[in-house]
Design an enzyme around this catalytic site. Structure first.
Site, mmCIF file in Angstrom:
data_model
loop_
_atom_site.group_PDB
_atom_site.id
_atom_site.type_symbol
_atom_site.label_atom_id
_atom_site.label_comp_id
_atom_site.label_asym_id
_atom_site.label_seq_id
_atom_site.Cartn_x
_atom_site.Cartn_y
_atom_site.Cartn_z
ATOM 1 N N ASP A 232 -6.531 5.614 1.285
ATOM 2 C CA ASP A 232 -6.353 4.204 0.957
ATOM 3 C C ASP A 232 -7.729 3.537 0.937
ATOM 4 O O ASP A 232 -8.613 3.903 1.698
ATOM 5 C CB ASP A 232 -5.511 3.596 2.080
ATOM 6 C CG ASP A 232 -4.979 2.219 1.769
ATOM 7 O OD1 ASP A 232 -3.746 2.098 1.695
ATOM 8 O OD2 ASP A 232 -5.769 1.274 1.622
ATOM 9 N N HIS B 164 0.837 -1.208 0.000
ATOM 10 C CA HIS B 164 0.000 0.000 0.000
ATOM 11 C C HIS B 164 0.873 1.259 0.000
ATOM 12 O O HIS B 164 0.612 2.210 -0.718
ATOM 13 C CB HIS B 164 -0.928 0.002 1.227
ATOM 14 C CG HIS B 164 -1.959 -1.074 1.164
ATOM 15 N ND1 HIS B 164 -3.276 -0.833 0.885
ATOM 16 C CD2 HIS B 164 -1.854 -2.425 1.293
ATOM 17 C CE1 HIS B 164 -3.940 -1.983 0.856
ATOM 18 N NE2 HIS B 164 -3.092 -2.961 1.112
HETATM 19 N N1 UDP Z 1 -2.363 -7.631 2.466
HETATM 20 C C1 UDP Z 1 -1.240 -6.949 2.821
HETATM 21 N N2 UDP Z 1 -0.471 -7.451 3.829
HETATM 22 C C2 UDP Z 1 -0.797 -8.615 4.453
HETATM 23 C C3 UDP Z 1 -1.949 -9.308 4.071
HETATM 24 C C4 UDP Z 1 -2.715 -8.787 3.072
HETATM 25 O O1 UDP Z 1 -0.921 -5.897 2.259
HETATM 26 O O2 UDP Z 1 -0.057 -9.053 5.348
HETATM 27 C C5 UDP Z 1 -3.177 -7.084 1.397
HETATM 28 C C6 UDP Z 1 -2.940 -7.874 0.136
HETATM 29 O O3 UDP Z 1 -1.918 -7.290 -0.635
HETATM 30 C C7 UDP Z 1 -4.282 -7.799 -0.553
HETATM 31 C C8 UDP Z 1 -5.275 -7.684 0.562
HETATM 32 O O4 UDP Z 1 -4.540 -7.252 1.693
HETATM 33 O O5 UDP Z 1 -4.385 -6.647 -1.354
HETATM 34 C C9 UDP Z 1 -6.016 -8.941 0.805
HETATM 35 O O6 UDP Z 1 -5.305 -9.716 1.731
HETATM 36 P P1 UDP Z 1 -5.543 -11.248 1.993
HETATM 37 O O7 UDP Z 1 -6.888 -11.649 1.516
HETATM 38 O O8 UDP Z 1 -4.315 -11.903 1.525
HETATM 39 O O9 UDP Z 1 -5.561 -11.486 3.544
HETATM 40 P P2 UDP Z 1 -5.396 -12.915 4.181
HETATM 41 O O10 UDP Z 1 -6.175 -13.896 3.337
HETATM 42 O O11 UDP Z 1 -3.948 -13.233 4.188
HETATM 43 O O12 UDP Z 1 -5.920 -12.753 5.571
#
Ligand code: UDP
Ligand code: UDP
Length: 470
Positions: free
Chosen positions: A123, A22
């Site tokens: 954001d 981000h």
């Molecule tokens: N995201 C991030 N850092 C993290 C986990 C997620 O920036 O540690 C962002 C990721 O790039 C995406 C969005 O959050 O755009 C969705 O994340 P995700 O569904 O992967 O979350 P998770 O399934 O890992 O809980």
């Protein structure tokens, strides 16, 4: 409505959430605004989630001392819980705490900035905390959507979907290719995740913003961009501005550590190296790392592999000190050293992708990685791990400059074998049509970004002139 002050100064405040995925696009967009003589105030949550973010911010502020920086404190027990543990901070819990803290901090702040703000960029994870504040002072609020236009289509449509997605085969949105449920972030399919709560809260507010900037461009996501802007996804959709590709900036290079892989690449033949890197928060187990190394060796290509095998999200970004030999074993390590370079620290990915020795990218398909590969015309074999990454991999496949294997599953679902990885890399490195399409995508990306290109025209027409004329 006066958008600039008496001296014609256009002033934007920007608020990124957390994570390099981000922050990086926010800082790139800030750089773009600065180059158009827009005054920038950057508002950031502290502490940051990772050391990489605070380091990137200090390099940014040293490069652009004219940018006003305002930090606000994130009130969260996450930072104090078990300080010696190597457990990563749960990302969406952190986002939830940033949202609450931002709402408190911004309320008195925004109306007091000088010169008065012309517009605000938030954001997409912050929307519902910020919108009531910007609305109360009639401040135009733009959204920076740091993922793809395809994911934006899902985001903006999400609050109209049934609460349980697990019974559907696919999400059908008018004008957008059907999205199989298996490609939707598991946290959005799960009944009660924090991510889903944030998504629904924000999704229902999207029509209230003044515009949405997306780090994408026409040649990459033409069909979806057309659908969102024609009102097919939501009838009251604000203008969606494809602002990408956001280009890497000088301040992103850290110390001297980015030099080593580039020097190694200098000695490799043109287009001969596959670059394997999986973003900032993919942590494979050792067994999977061994299969990756084995696959890279089996592919017969030269390779540059980045592994982040240990604690990475604990605030200091240092990996466990485990030797490569210990992970791979004696025999494999010799083969690896023969053909490749393995890095265990943060690398300057944009610089690597722009090196002429790189012929392909084995990528987790984080959106920034995809746009950086497009900018450099590097074909991708996608190995999506989580979140929006399967949808991103599909964008690459649809535009013909790479592919992915749907059977590899989400991270940890199963061990992907060296055999499979080796075969995938052979496909990637030997496919002429990927190369041709990738160079076409690169050409289109550069055209959009040139002075007077699509992207430059959009900003001047839709933002700068609007605000300074009124
Ligand atoms: N995201 C991030 N850092 C993290 C986990 C997620 O920036 O540690 C962002 C990721 O790039 C995406 C969005 O959050 O755009 C969705 O994340 P995700 O569904 O992967 O979350 P998770 O399934 O890992 O809980
Ligand atoms: N990145 C980098 N070096 C690394 C890992 C990542 O420079 O070793 C950068 C990469 O160039 C991109 C960002 O970090 O700009 C990662 O964002 P992306 O959306 O690709 O993936 P995420 O890490 O959010 O999953």
């Amino acid at each position: 409505m006066t958008m600039s002050d008496d001296n014609g100064v256009v002033h934007v405040a920007m608020l990124p959430s957390a994570g390099m995925g981000h922050l990086t696009p926010f800082l790139r967009l800030a750089t773009f605004f600065l180059s158009h003589n827009i005054k920038v105030t950057l508002i950031t949550p502290r502490p940051t989630l990772s050391l990489s973010e605070s380091q990137l911010l200090s390099r940014f502020h040293s490069s652009f001392p004219q940018v006003d920086q305002i930090n606000f404190k994130v009130e969260s027990s996450l930072f104090t819980q078990s300080p010696n543990s190597h457990m990563p901070i749960p990302y969406f819990q952190m986002i939830d705490h940033i949202r609450t803290s931002a709402a408190k901090a911004l309320s008195p702040l925004l109306s007091s900035l000088s010169p008065p703000l012309s517009f605000f960029v938030s954001d997409y994870f912050m929307l519902s905390s910020v919108l009531p504040i910007t609305q109360s002072i009639s401040l135009p609020n733009y959204l920076l959507f740091t993922a793809s236009a395809s994911f934006f289509a899902l985001y903006s449509y999400f609050s109209t979907l049934p609460s349980s997605l697990s019974e559907l085969e696919a999400v059908e949105i008018q004008g957008v290719p059907p999205i199989p449920i298996s490609s939707i972030p598991p946290d959005l399919v799960a009944p009660n995740s924090i991510f889903k709560k944030v998504f629904i809260e924000d999704s229902s507010q999207v029509t209230k913003v003044d515009g949405i900037f997306i780090n994408t461009f026409e040649a990459l996501e033409h069909e979806v961009l057309e659908a969102v802007n024609a009102g097919k996804v939501l009838t009251a959709m604000p203008p969606v501005l494809p602002f990408g590709p956001f280009v890497p900036c000088e301040f992103e290079k850290e110390g001297d550590q980015w030099i080593k892989p580039l020097k190694w690449l200098d000695d490799q033949p043109r287009g001969s190296v596959v670059f394997a890197n999986f973003g900032t928060h993919t942590e494979f187990g050792w067994d999977q790392i061994r299969e990756i190394a084995d696959g890279l060796v089996k592919s017969g290509s030269r390779f540059l592999l980045v592994v982040k095998d240990g604690k990475y999200f604990n605030g200091d970004d240092k990996n466990e000190e485990v030797g490569l030999e210990e992970v791979l074993g004696h025999e494999l390590v010799d083969k690896v050293r023969d053909k490749g370079l393995v890095m265990k620290e943060w690398v300057y990915q944009s610089g690597i992708l722009s090196h002429e020795a790189i012929g392909g990218f084995l990528s987790h398909c984080g959106w920034n990685s995809i746009v950086e590969a497009a900018w450099n015309g590097v074909p991708i074999f996608g190995w999506p791990q989580r979140g929006d990454q399967k949808m991103n991999a599909e964008v690459v496949k649809m535009s013909g400059w790479g592919t992915w294997n749907k059977n590899w599953g989400w991270i940890g679902e199963r061990l992907v074998t060296g055999e499979e990885i080796g075969d995938a890399i052979k496909v990637l490195m030997n496919n002429e049509s990927f190369k041709i399409r990738a160079s076409k995508i690169k050409e289109a990306a550069r055209k959009g970004r040139s002075v007077g290109g699509d992207c430059e025209m959009t900003i001047i027409r839709d933002i700068v002139s609007d605000f300074s004329d009124e």
